[in-house]
Design a protein around this motif. Structure first.
Motif, PDB file in Angstrom:
ATOM      1  N   LYS A  92       7.772  -4.799   6.214  1.00 12.46           N
ATOM      2  CA  LYS A  92       8.971  -5.621   6.058  1.00 12.46           C
ATOM      3  C   LYS A  92       8.929  -6.422   4.758  1.00 12.46           C
ATOM      4  O   LYS A  92       9.971  -6.737   4.177  1.00 12.46           O
ATOM      5  CB  LYS A  92       9.113  -6.576   7.246  1.00 12.46           C
ATOM      6  N   ARG A  93       7.717  -6.745   4.317  1.00 17.43           N
ATOM      7  CA  ARG A  93       7.583  -7.592   3.138  1.00 17.43           C
ATOM      8  C   ARG A  93       7.517  -6.802   1.829  1.00 17.43           C
ATOM      9  O   ARG A  93       7.855  -7.330   0.766  1.00 17.43           O
ATOM     10  CB  ARG A  93       6.335  -8.468   3.288  1.00 17.43           C
ATOM     11  N   VAL A  94       7.055  -5.529   1.885  1.00 16.55           N
ATOM     12  CA  VAL A  94       6.834  -4.807   0.621  1.00 16.55           C
ATOM     13  C   VAL A  94       7.504  -3.431   0.592  1.00 16.55           C
ATOM     14  O   VAL A  94       7.294  -2.663  -0.336  1.00 16.55           O
ATOM     15  CB  VAL A  94       5.316  -4.637   0.361  1.00 16.55           C
ATOM     16  N   ALA A  95       8.330  -3.111   1.579  1.00 16.58           N
ATOM     17  CA  ALA A  95       8.871  -1.759   1.681  1.00 16.58           C
ATOM     18  C   ALA A  95       9.717  -1.365   0.482  1.00 16.58           C
ATOM     19  O   ALA A  95       9.802  -0.187   0.129  1.00 16.58           O
ATOM     20  CB  ALA A  95       9.688  -1.618   2.968  1.00 16.58           C
ATOM     21  N   LEU A  96      10.386  -2.331  -0.160  1.00 15.60           N
ATOM     22  CA  LEU A  96      11.293  -2.012  -1.268  1.00 15.60           C
ATOM     23  C   LEU A  96      10.659  -2.232  -2.631  1.00 15.60           C
ATOM     24  O   LEU A  96      11.339  -2.124  -3.652  1.00 15.60           O
ATOM     25  CB  LEU A  96      12.565  -2.862  -1.147  1.00 15.60           C
ATOM     26  N   ARG A  97       9.388  -2.512  -2.664  1.00 17.04           N
ATOM     27  CA  ARG A  97       8.712  -2.794  -3.942  1.00 17.04           C
ATOM     28  C   ARG A  97       7.896  -1.588  -4.385  1.00 17.04           C
ATOM     29  O   ARG A  97       7.308  -0.884  -3.563  1.00 17.04           O
ATOM     30  CB  ARG A  97       7.820  -4.027  -3.804  1.00 17.04           C
ATOM     31  N   ASP A  98       7.836  -1.367  -5.702  1.00 13.73           N
ATOM     32  CA  ASP A  98       7.101  -0.244  -6.256  1.00 13.73           C
ATOM     33  C   ASP A  98       6.010  -0.668  -7.229  1.00 13.73           C
ATOM     34  O   ASP A  98       5.494   0.164  -7.980  1.00 13.73           O
ATOM     35  CB  ASP A  98       8.061   0.719  -6.980  1.00 13.73           C
ATOM     36  N   ASP A  99       5.657  -1.965  -7.237  1.00 16.44           N
ATOM     37  CA  ASP A  99       4.540  -2.385  -8.066  1.00 16.44           C
ATOM     38  C   ASP A  99       3.235  -1.932  -7.409  1.00 16.44           C
ATOM     39  O   ASP A  99       3.199  -1.588  -6.224  1.00 16.44           O
ATOM     40  CB  ASP A  99       4.555  -3.890  -8.272  1.00 16.44           C
ATOM     41  N   ALA A 100       2.167  -1.920  -8.163  1.00 15.42           N
ATOM     42  CA  ALA A 100       0.912  -1.333  -7.697  1.00 15.42           C
ATOM     43  C   ALA A 100       0.377  -1.974  -6.404  1.00 15.42           C
ATOM     44  O   ALA A 100       0.040  -1.260  -5.453  1.00 15.42           O
ATOM     45  CB  ALA A 100      -0.139  -1.410  -8.806  1.00 15.42           C
ATOM     46  N   PRO A 101       0.288  -3.317  -6.302  1.00 19.42           N
ATOM     47  CA  PRO A 101      -0.211  -3.896  -5.051  1.00 19.42           C
ATOM     48  C   PRO A 101       0.651  -3.527  -3.849  1.00 19.42           C
ATOM     49  O   PRO A 101       0.130  -3.250  -2.763  1.00 19.42           O
ATOM     50  CB  PRO A 101      -0.181  -5.407  -5.329  1.00 19.42           C
ATOM     51  N   ALA A 102       1.981  -3.516  -4.030  1.00 23.12           N
ATOM     52  CA  ALA A 102       2.868  -3.168  -2.923  1.00 23.12           C
ATOM     53  C   ALA A 102       2.683  -1.719  -2.511  1.00 23.12           C
ATOM     54  O   ALA A 102       2.681  -1.392  -1.315  1.00 23.12           O
ATOM     55  CB  ALA A 102       4.327  -3.434  -3.312  1.00 23.12           C
ATOM     56  N   LEU A 103       2.528  -0.818  -3.476  1.00 29.47           N
ATOM     57  CA  LEU A 103       2.302   0.596  -3.148  1.00 29.47           C
ATOM     58  C   LEU A 103       1.016   0.765  -2.335  1.00 29.47           C
ATOM     59  O   LEU A 103       0.979   1.533  -1.364  1.00 29.47           O
ATOM     60  CB  LEU A 103       2.210   1.418  -4.437  1.00 29.47           C
ATOM     61  N   ALA A 104      -0.033   0.040  -2.723  1.00 28.19           N
ATOM     62  CA  ALA A 104      -1.295   0.145  -1.991  1.00 28.19           C
ATOM     63  C   ALA A 104      -1.140  -0.354  -0.559  1.00 28.19           C
ATOM     64  O   ALA A 104      -1.596   0.295   0.394  1.00 28.19           O
ATOM     65  CB  ALA A 104      -2.378  -0.653  -2.717  1.00 28.19           C
ATOM     66  N   LEU A 105      -0.486  -1.488  -0.399  1.00 30.41           N
ATOM     67  CA  LEU A 105      -0.298  -2.034   0.949  1.00 30.41           C
ATOM     68  C   LEU A 105       0.615  -1.137   1.782  1.00 30.41           C
ATOM     69  O   LEU A 105       0.399  -0.954   2.988  1.00 30.41           O
ATOM     70  CB  LEU A 105       0.264  -3.445   0.863  1.00 30.41           C
ATOM     71  N   ARG A 106       1.655  -0.576   1.148  1.00 26.58           N
ATOM     72  CA  ARG A 106       2.517   0.358   1.868  1.00 26.58           C
ATOM     73  C   ARG A 106       1.730   1.590   2.324  1.00 26.58           C
ATOM     74  O   ARG A 106       1.918   2.089   3.435  1.00 26.58           O
ATOM     75  CB  ARG A 106       3.686   0.783   0.980  1.00 26.58           C
ATOM     76  N   GLY A 107       0.841   2.064   1.464  1.00 29.82           N
ATOM     77  CA  GLY A 107       0.037   3.220   1.843  1.00 29.82           C
ATOM     78  C   GLY A 107      -0.851   2.940   3.034  1.00 29.82           C
ATOM     79  O   GLY A 107      -0.944   3.752   3.965  1.00 29.82           O
ATOM     80  N   ILE A 108      -1.482   1.766   3.038  1.00 25.09           N
ATOM     81  CA  ILE A 108      -2.339   1.409   4.174  1.00 25.09           C
ATOM     82  C   ILE A 108      -1.504   1.246   5.446  1.00 25.09           C
ATOM     83  O   ILE A 108      -1.898   1.681   6.532  1.00 25.09           O
ATOM     84  CB  ILE A 108      -3.126   0.125   3.857  1.00 25.09           C
ATOM     85  N   ALA A 109      -0.343   0.636   5.324  1.00 23.29           N
ATOM     86  CA  ALA A 109       0.530   0.457   6.489  1.00 23.29           C
ATOM     87  C   ALA A 109       0.959   1.805   7.058  1.00 23.29           C
ATOM     88  O   ALA A 109       0.949   2.013   8.283  1.00 23.29           O
ATOM     89  CB  ALA A 109       1.749  -0.381   6.102  1.00 23.29           C
ATOM     90  N   MET A 110       1.337   2.745   6.193  1.00 26.99           N
ATOM     91  CA  MET A 110       1.750   4.061   6.667  1.00 26.99           C
ATOM     92  C   MET A 110       0.585   4.793   7.334  1.00 26.99           C
ATOM     93  O   MET A 110       0.776   5.518   8.322  1.00 26.99           O
ATOM     94  CB  MET A 110       2.304   4.890   5.510  1.00 26.99           C
ATOM     95  N   ALA A 111      -0.620   4.600   6.808  1.00 26.21           N
ATOM     96  CA  ALA A 111      -1.779   5.224   7.440  1.00 26.21           C
ATOM     97  C   ALA A 111      -2.013   4.660   8.832  1.00 26.21           C
ATOM     98  O   ALA A 111      -2.312   5.392   9.779  1.00 26.21           O
ATOM     99  CB  ALA A 111      -3.014   5.015   6.571  1.00 26.21           C
ATOM    100  N   ARG A 152      -8.384  -0.570  -8.018  1.00 23.20           N
ATOM    101  CA  ARG A 152      -8.426   0.886  -8.001  1.00 23.20           C
ATOM    102  C   ARG A 152      -9.522   1.377  -7.061  1.00 23.20           C
ATOM    103  O   ARG A 152      -9.339   2.361  -6.331  1.00 23.20           O
ATOM    104  CB  ARG A 152      -8.663   1.412  -9.415  1.00 23.20           C
ATOM    105  N   ALA A 153     -10.653   0.679  -7.043  1.00 21.48           N
ATOM    106  CA  ALA A 153     -11.743   1.077  -6.153  1.00 21.48           C
ATOM    107  C   ALA A 153     -11.337   0.920  -4.698  1.00 21.48           C
ATOM    108  O   ALA A 153     -11.674   1.758  -3.847  1.00 21.48           O
ATOM    109  CB  ALA A 153     -12.988   0.242  -6.453  1.00 21.48           C
ATOM    110  N   ARG A 154     -10.606  -0.136  -4.378  1.00 25.19           N
ATOM    111  CA  ARG A 154     -10.138  -0.323  -3.002  1.00 25.19           C
ATOM    112  C   ARG A 154      -9.188   0.798  -2.586  1.00 25.19           C
ATOM    113  O   ARG A 154      -9.204   1.255  -1.435  1.00 25.19           O
ATOM    114  CB  ARG A 154      -9.464  -1.680  -2.870  1.00 25.19           C
ATOM    115  N   CYS A 155      -8.360   1.246  -3.514  1.00 24.79           N
ATOM    116  CA  CYS A 155      -7.466   2.366  -3.205  1.00 24.79           C
ATOM    117  C   CYS A 155      -8.273   3.640  -2.936  1.00 24.79           C
ATOM    118  O   CYS A 155      -7.921   4.427  -2.040  1.00 24.79           O
ATOM    119  CB  CYS A 155      -6.492   2.594  -4.352  1.00 24.79           C
ATOM    120  N   VAL A 156      -9.329   3.847  -3.697  1.00 27.68           N
ATOM    121  CA  VAL A 156     -10.182   5.012  -3.475  1.00 27.68           C
ATOM    122  C   VAL A 156     -10.808   4.959  -2.083  1.00 27.68           C
ATOM    123  O   VAL A 156     -10.886   5.966  -1.372  1.00 27.68           O
ATOM    124  CB  VAL A 156     -11.271   5.100  -4.562  1.00 27.68           C
ATOM    125  N   VAL A 157     -11.264   3.769  -1.676  1.00 29.14           N
ATOM    126  CA  VAL A 157     -11.841   3.621  -0.339  1.00 29.14           C
ATOM    127  C   VAL A 157     -10.796   3.924   0.733  1.00 29.14           C
ATOM    128  O   VAL A 157     -11.084   4.588   1.735  1.00 29.14           O
ATOM    129  CB  VAL A 157     -12.422   2.200  -0.160  1.00 29.14           C
TER     130      VAL A 157
END
Length: 406
Positions: free
Chosen positions: A22-41, A68-73
């Motif tokens: 709800k907080r980052v669904a419409l954002r495409d900056d790098a932190p938002a993309l990472a959080l969206r990816g974790i949420a979808m997982a 970047r390392a956190r995204c790899v994990v």
């Protein structure tokens, strides 16, 4: 980190992926993309999650090495959950080193857990145990503590150290309650069922009964000669003779073990070893050869003697002989055992975990599919296999602390 990113990260940490979206669904900056990816997982859409995390990794600048390392994990976690066992492990090792260098010991510990879990899946238990013995976990938040204790329990269960497994699962349960994440609690409960569910069948003196893992541990320490049809070995205590590469010898050993203290007629042994219904002198000659090989192979543990009607197995000393068999006799029991975790496996991942060829695994899956014991979805390389009777649970929190730029 802005307030929306912070709030989304906290929502993920509390097991609320919808709140994070709800907080980052419409954002495409790098932190938002990472959080969206974790949420979808966490919501189970692993394909979308993987794509979002790759975008986030590319979007982070070259100086944002920790993000970047956190995204790899997170990608490694998705690969593990989706049973992509060919995912590059070196990338995870490098990410863990970066996180440790930057003082993010919590996510570094999470990366370590993923490494050990992968080793357990592919059967490299000695290596997993060495890594655990050398690792001193830092103070961890509840979700990370629970994940670490699940890894410890997994090693203990596979080593048949049930007291250590019970203790680790109790610690994991306590940590999961503190984390208050339903999916994590469900994962701990599912892991605990392993110790409460019959693991094998005991066949002794013509009778069968199920055994729990704790009873198996007691049996193996009792000094009895155990013909283990789960691992295709014959053992007394710590002395183990593997017949996994000699199926005919093991079939003979199992038949003799099931008949103890009696003997087994030659006709029965011919069928058990060679599936021969109509025998001739060549079959009987081959049986004598294989019995001779079995006698030599087991000479440190037992005697194989000829009787009037066939052959008998007797241990050195006065111990009993018992057979441990899988809960259900099934030609492709190893494949079903892996699919029994409720996750979707690719045929290539099953081949890696079993140490078998892809073609051998595919033949087993085709037979199980024809028998209605497995099901598949997807096409081509995206095809995944599952055991339809085993319910799945949502994946647990991927990164146990707030993600980017903190």
């Amino acid at each position: 980190m802005d307030s929306l990113i912070t709030a989304a990260a906290r929502a993920l940490a509390s097991g609320d992926p919808l709140g994070a979206l709800k907080r980052v669904a419409l954002r495409d900056d790098a932190p938002a993309l990472a959080l969206r990816g974790i949420a979808m997982a966490q919501l189970g859409d692993l394909v979308r999650a993987k794509a979002l995390l790759k975008r986030a990794t590319r979007a982070f600048g070259p100086k944002e090495t920790m993000a970047r390392a956190r995204c790899v994990v997170a990608e490694a976690e998705i690969a593990l959950v989706s049973r992509d066992l060919a995912w590059p492990v070196k990338a995870l090792d490098a990410a863990r080193a970066v996180l440790e260098a930057h003082g993010d010991r919590v996510n570094a510990a999470h990366a370590f857990n993923l490494e050990v879990r992968r080793l357990l899946l592919i059967g490299r238990l000695d290596e997993a145990e060495r890594l655990l013995a050398a690792f001193e976990p830092p103070p961890l938040p509840p979700a990370s503590r629970a994940a670490y204790e699940l890894v410890v329990a997994g090693v203990a269960i596979r080593r048949l150290r049930t007291k250590a497994a019970h203790a680790a699962l109790a610690r994991a349960e306590q940590a999961a309650r503190e984390a208050d994440i339903p999916a994590l609690t469900a994962e701990v409960e599912t892991a605990s069922l392993v110790l409460k569910t019959p693991a094998v069948r005991l066949i002794a003196r013509g009778e069968e009964r199920p055994l729990l893992l704790e009873e198996v541990e007691t049996l193996l320490a009792s000094g009895a000669l155990v013909v283990d049809a789960c691992r295709n070995v014959v053992r007394i205590g710590d002395t183990v003779i593997s017949l996994s590469s000699r199926p005919i010898l093991f079939a003979l050993a199992r038949a003799l073990g099931e008949a103890w203290p009696g003997d087994v007629p030659r006709s029965t042994l011919l069928y058990r070893a060679f599936r021969a219904r109509h025998t001739d002198e060549s079959h009987r000659a081959r049986l004598r050869v294989e019995i001779g090989r079995l006698r030599v192979g087991l000479q440190t543990l037992a005697h194989v003697t000829a009787t009037k009607s066939g052959f008998a197995l007797s241990p050195h000393g006065n111990g009993d002989i018992v057979v441990l068999a899988p809960p259900v006799d099934e030609q492709h029991a190893a494949v079903l055992a892996l699919l029994g975790d409720g996750e979707a496996w690719s045929s290539s991942a099953l081949a890696i975990a079993l140490g078998a060829s892809s073609r051998t695994v595919q033949r087993a899956l085709d037979q199980l599919l024809a028998d209605g014991k497995v099901q598949w979805f997807g096409q081509g390389r995206a095809r995944r296999w599952m055991a339809p009777s085993v319910p799945g649970f949502p994946t647990i929190l991927l990164l146990p602390s707030p993600l980017p730029n903190d």
